[in-house]
Design a protein around this motif. Structure first.
Motif, PDB file in Angstrom:
ATOM      1  N   LEU A 174      -3.632   6.286  -5.383  1.00 21.39           N
ATOM      2  CA  LEU A 174      -3.253   5.049  -6.059  1.00 21.39           C
ATOM      3  C   LEU A 174      -2.100   4.429  -5.276  1.00 21.39           C
ATOM      4  O   LEU A 174      -1.187   5.131  -4.826  1.00 21.39           O
ATOM      5  CB  LEU A 174      -2.823   5.349  -7.487  1.00 21.39           C
ATOM      6  CG  LEU A 174      -3.899   5.940  -8.408  1.00 21.39           C
ATOM      7  CD1 LEU A 174      -3.257   6.534  -9.643  1.00 21.39           C
ATOM      8  CD2 LEU A 174      -4.922   4.880  -8.783  1.00 21.39           C
ATOM      9  N   SER A 187      -1.866  -0.868  -8.383  1.00 16.48           N
ATOM     10  CA  SER A 187      -3.299  -0.661  -8.574  1.00 16.48           C
ATOM     11  C   SER A 187      -3.478   0.427  -9.620  1.00 16.48           C
ATOM     12  O   SER A 187      -2.575   1.232  -9.856  1.00 16.48           O
ATOM     13  CB  SER A 187      -3.974  -0.247  -7.269  1.00 16.48           C
ATOM     14  OG  SER A 187      -3.498   1.030  -6.851  1.00 16.48           O
ATOM     15  N   TYR A 188      -4.637   0.446 -10.245  1.00 19.64           N
ATOM     16  CA  TYR A 188      -4.929   1.481 -11.232  1.00 19.64           C
ATOM     17  C   TYR A 188      -6.438   1.667 -11.292  1.00 19.64           C
ATOM     18  O   TYR A 188      -7.206   0.854 -10.776  1.00 19.64           O
ATOM     19  CB  TYR A 188      -4.370   1.108 -12.607  1.00 19.64           C
ATOM     20  CG  TYR A 188      -4.816  -0.241 -13.137  1.00 19.64           C
ATOM     21  CD1 TYR A 188      -6.020  -0.388 -13.848  1.00 19.64           C
ATOM     22  CD2 TYR A 188      -4.043  -1.386 -12.932  1.00 19.64           C
ATOM     23  CE1 TYR A 188      -6.426  -1.620 -14.331  1.00 19.64           C
ATOM     24  CE2 TYR A 188      -4.447  -2.624 -13.413  1.00 19.64           C
ATOM     25  CZ  TYR A 188      -5.630  -2.732 -14.118  1.00 19.64           C
ATOM     26  OH  TYR A 188      -6.039  -3.958 -14.600  1.00 19.64           O
ATOM     27  N   ASP A 191      -7.068  -6.690  -8.457  1.00 19.18           N
ATOM     28  CA  ASP A 191      -6.296  -5.694  -7.728  1.00 19.18           C
ATOM     29  C   ASP A 191      -4.840  -6.138  -7.665  1.00 19.18           C
ATOM     30  O   ASP A 191      -4.471  -7.226  -8.122  1.00 19.18           O
ATOM     31  CB  ASP A 191      -6.865  -5.451  -6.325  1.00 19.18           C
ATOM     32  CG  ASP A 191      -6.902  -6.710  -5.473  1.00 19.18           C
ATOM     33  OD1 ASP A 191      -5.854  -7.380  -5.349  1.00 19.18           O
ATOM     34  OD2 ASP A 191      -7.982  -7.035  -4.945  1.00 19.18           O
ATOM     35  N   LYS A 192      -4.038  -5.296  -7.058  1.00 19.36           N
ATOM     36  CA  LYS A 192      -2.596  -5.513  -7.034  1.00 19.36           C
ATOM     37  C   LYS A 192      -2.172  -6.732  -6.233  1.00 19.36           C
ATOM     38  O   LYS A 192      -1.026  -7.191  -6.352  1.00 19.36           O
ATOM     39  CB  LYS A 192      -1.886  -4.277  -6.492  1.00 19.36           C
ATOM     40  CG  LYS A 192      -2.292  -3.874  -5.078  1.00 19.36           C
ATOM     41  CD  LYS A 192      -1.623  -2.575  -4.667  1.00 19.36           C
ATOM     42  CE  LYS A 192      -2.137  -2.057  -3.330  1.00 19.36           C
ATOM     43  NZ  LYS A 192      -1.950  -2.978  -2.221  1.00 19.36           N
ATOM     44  N   HIS A 199      -1.950  -6.087 -13.064  1.00 23.94           N
ATOM     45  CA  HIS A 199      -2.879  -7.208 -12.918  1.00 23.94           C
ATOM     46  C   HIS A 199      -3.971  -7.201 -13.981  1.00 23.94           C
ATOM     47  O   HIS A 199      -4.266  -6.181 -14.612  1.00 23.94           O
ATOM     48  CB  HIS A 199      -3.519  -7.181 -11.522  1.00 23.94           C
ATOM     49  CG  HIS A 199      -4.473  -6.038 -11.297  1.00 23.94           C
ATOM     50  ND1 HIS A 199      -5.765  -6.044 -11.763  1.00 23.94           N
ATOM     51  CD2 HIS A 199      -4.320  -4.848 -10.649  1.00 23.94           C
ATOM     52  CE1 HIS A 199      -6.378  -4.926 -11.410  1.00 23.94           C
ATOM     53  NE2 HIS A 199      -5.523  -4.170 -10.740  1.00 23.94           N
ATOM     54  N   ASP A 210       0.815  -1.230   0.000  1.00 29.22           N
ATOM     55  CA  ASP A 210       0.000   0.000   0.000  1.00 29.22           C
ATOM     56  C   ASP A 210       0.845   1.275   0.000  1.00 29.22           C
ATOM     57  O   ASP A 210       0.566   2.232   0.722  1.00 29.22           O
ATOM     58  CB  ASP A 210      -0.953  -0.006   1.191  1.00 29.22           C
ATOM     59  CG  ASP A 210      -1.897  -1.202   1.180  1.00 29.22           C
ATOM     60  OD1 ASP A 210      -2.353  -1.570   0.083  1.00 29.22           O
ATOM     61  OD2 ASP A 210      -2.155  -1.771   2.254  1.00 29.22           O
TER      62      ASP A 210
END
Length: 605
Positions: free
Chosen positions: A35, A87-88, A65-66, A57, A22
């Motif tokens: 993000l 993540s995006y 998700d990541k 991903h 994170d």
């Protein structure tokens, strides 16, 4: 400092890796959380900076998700890479181009924070699966344009050194789409044809893209294998180093299809081939990811320019290796949209004479200068805005062109000749165009050059090797600032078939660090040489041997222009020590003949 301490508190050892979860890398809006990404690092300490692979991903652009990266990371960290999973923004939040913008922001984040993660900012690759493959490959081919560099870390380059894609959509125009893919585009290709084309990696390919490796199952019913086949064909057509493996008996995610069949190559073999690919292009070779700098773009007509006049545009451009070419762009809406007004200008040129069209008007015009280096990195510099006012000129007298001649009576395909002429105008010639007729002057349907400055009176013509004609004529057209045109033609001449070139280039005087007996890893040293050819050197590359010249497994540089005679070599810290290292320079002419020469042996410490 608070953020850095927070990273340490969130780091943990998981399955033999240091994992930090994170990590915020970009902000989208004040109402949305940042993000984030997860970083996986090898536990073993390293005295050198590590390469980085960023994983994107899958999930049909709308889910996932990541956390998917945690099952991918360990083989990469075992191989000495730092591995990140990002993540995006998913399609339910924002359609294209939001997700690629986020991926490129992550690249710039790592480049800006390379010292925090102990990574080499010149060795970053992208890897994605399914929809993530689309985003990773798109970001790779778009990373040298700057078009999608929106958001944080804008002072950093988004260029990556290599990319890998597994079973991802690559063509949203010619292959039927799923509802998830339509949602990603924000509409169907029929509703948004321009977006469908722009979002397709296959339509963004050019020769300056980084190396790309693709894998796709032959029985994939979710994303047809045709996507990767089309992408590979596009990469091959422009010469991008690339490979494609059609995985046998494999569906989506390389699942055995039909059930119980043997997938070939196996997922483990695919994974190892991908790691070897990243080792080759991120470890053994050092990608140039530094774009040129373009500053001081000046329109010398002042803040107000008259339509129909000729003005000088000047700029300053620099690059760590060398600027290869320039383009000059014009915007009439304060830099929102640009059109090209000159291209193919040499890297050494720092000015351009622009004949402002007589009918052009604008309240907020901007000139942009785009510089490219030999690695394909690009950077745009822009002028302050200026006004283009209507011209009051009533000049109707066309220029005169005379004495159009070629430098030889016998013209042979594949060789170079000088075209010369004399032009004049009562006000001044603004520019020249050079045209060619192959039917005695009836039709001038071939352009040899356009937009040459008004003060130029000669042009070096490299005759194409496959060109022949019994009665050819060259025409020089002169245009003044009011748009009046005058033309002059040469006498008719014959273009003879090319004589086959069998003479290879001659390479000599290859030296490393001015002939030093040893070179340190991590240092930057100069490689110098001389290369000549009877018809001109086309391209060059530099290779490295660690065994006295028996084999040359390491490519130091490739695609160098024929006129280059030196290269600053950043000696990789990951290179093995060598008692008898040798550098070889290989030159190639237009006929494909090769010549090479080697340096004296030296030690790598």
């Amino acid at each position: 400092m608070r953020r850095f301490l927070l990273f340490i508190l969130l780091s943990a050892t998981v399955y033999g890796q240091k994992v930090t979860r994170d990590v915020p890398y970009g902000a989208v809006s004040a109402t949305r959380g940042p993000l984030t990404l997860d970083v996986y690092e090898p536990l073993e300490p390293s005295t050198t900076l590590r390469p980085l692979v960023i994983y994107v991903h899958g999930g049909g652009f709308s889910s996932g998700d990541k956390s998917q990266g945690q099952t991918k990371a360990r083989p990469y960290t075992d191989a000495g890479f730092v591995f990140a999973s990002v993540s995006y923004r998913l399609s339910g939040e924002a359609p294209f181009p939001a997700a690629p913008i986020d991926i490129l922001t992550a690249v710039r984040y790592f480049r800006a924070n390379a010292s925090t993660w102990k990574i080499d900012p010149t060795r970053i690759g992208l890897y994605g699966t399914s929809a993530g493959a689309t985003l990773a490959v798109f970001a790779a081919v778009a990373s040298n344009t700057g078009k999608y560099d929106v958001g944080a870390w804008s002072d950093q380059s988004s260029k990556v050194g290599a990319a890998a894609g597994y079973f991802g959509p690559m063509d949203f125009v010619n292959v039927p789409l799923t509802s998830a893919e339509i949602a990603y585009l924000g509409g169907s290709p029929q509703e948004k044809p321009d977006v469908a084309r722009e979002a397709s990696p296959v339509f963004n390919v050019d020769a300056e893209d980084p190396p790309i490796i693709l894998f796709h199952g032959d029985n994939d019913s979710v994303v047809p294998v045709e996507h990767s086949e089309r992408m590979y064909q596009a990469l091959q057509e422009v010469g991008v180093p690339s490979s494609f493996t059609k995985v046998r008996n494999a569906g989506h995610n390389f699942m055995p299809t039909p059930p119980g069949s043997t997938v070939v190559p196996s997922p483990q073999e695919i994974e190892q081939q991908t790691i070897d690919f990243f080792k080759k292009y991120l470890v053994e070779q050092v990608p140039d990811i530094t774009p040129p700098r373009v500053t001081d773009v000046v329109v010398n007509g002042g803040r107000e320019v008259l339509a129909g006049s000729t003005i000088s545009i000047t700029w300053t451009s620099t690059d760590n290796v060398g600027v290869a070419s320039h383009e000059v762009w014009l915007s009439t809406d304060a830099g929102v949209n640009f059109e090209v007004i000159a291209k193919g200008l040499a890297g050494t040129i720092q000015s351009f004479s622009w004949s402002v069209p007589a009918q052009l008007q604008a309240q907020s015009a901007v000139i942009g200068v785009l510089a490219r280096d030999i690695a394909g990195n690009r950077r745009l510099g822009v002028s302050p805005p200026f006004v283009i006012k209507p011209s009051s000129s009533s000049d109707s007298t066309p220029p005169k062109v005379a004495n159009v001649k070629l430098s030889a009576e016998r013209i042979i395909a594949g060789q170079s000749y000088t075209i010369s002429w004399v032009s004049s105008d009562d006000v001044g010639v603004a520019r020249h165009d050079i045209l060619l007729s192959l039917d005695g002057g009836t039709n001038f349907d071939r352009s040899l050059a356009s937009g040459l400055a008004g003060n130029i009176n000669s042009f070096a013509w490299n005759v194409a090797e496959n060109l022949t004609a019994e009665s050819a004529v060259v025409a020089v057209q002169a245009i003044d600032s009011s748009g009046n045109k005058g033309i002059g033609t040469s006498a008719a001449f014959r273009i003879e078939a090319a004589q086959r070139d069998t003479n290879p280039p001659v390479v000599s005087a290859v030296s490393v660090a001015n002939g030093a007996s040893k070179v340190k890893r991590g240092a930057t040293v100069s490689v110098r040489w001389q290369a000549t050819d009877d018809r001109g050197v086309s391209s060059q590359r530099i290779l490295l041997s660690l065994d006295g010249g028996t084999t040359f497994p390491v490519t130091i540089a490739e695609g160098l222009g024929g006129s280059i005679s030196s290269f600053d070599w950043a000696v990789s810290t990951s290179l093995s020590k060598a008692k008898a290292a040798v550098v070889k320079v290989e030159a190639v002419d237009q006929a494909g003949n090769k010549g090479s020469s080697m340096s004296s042996a030296f030690r790598i410490k």
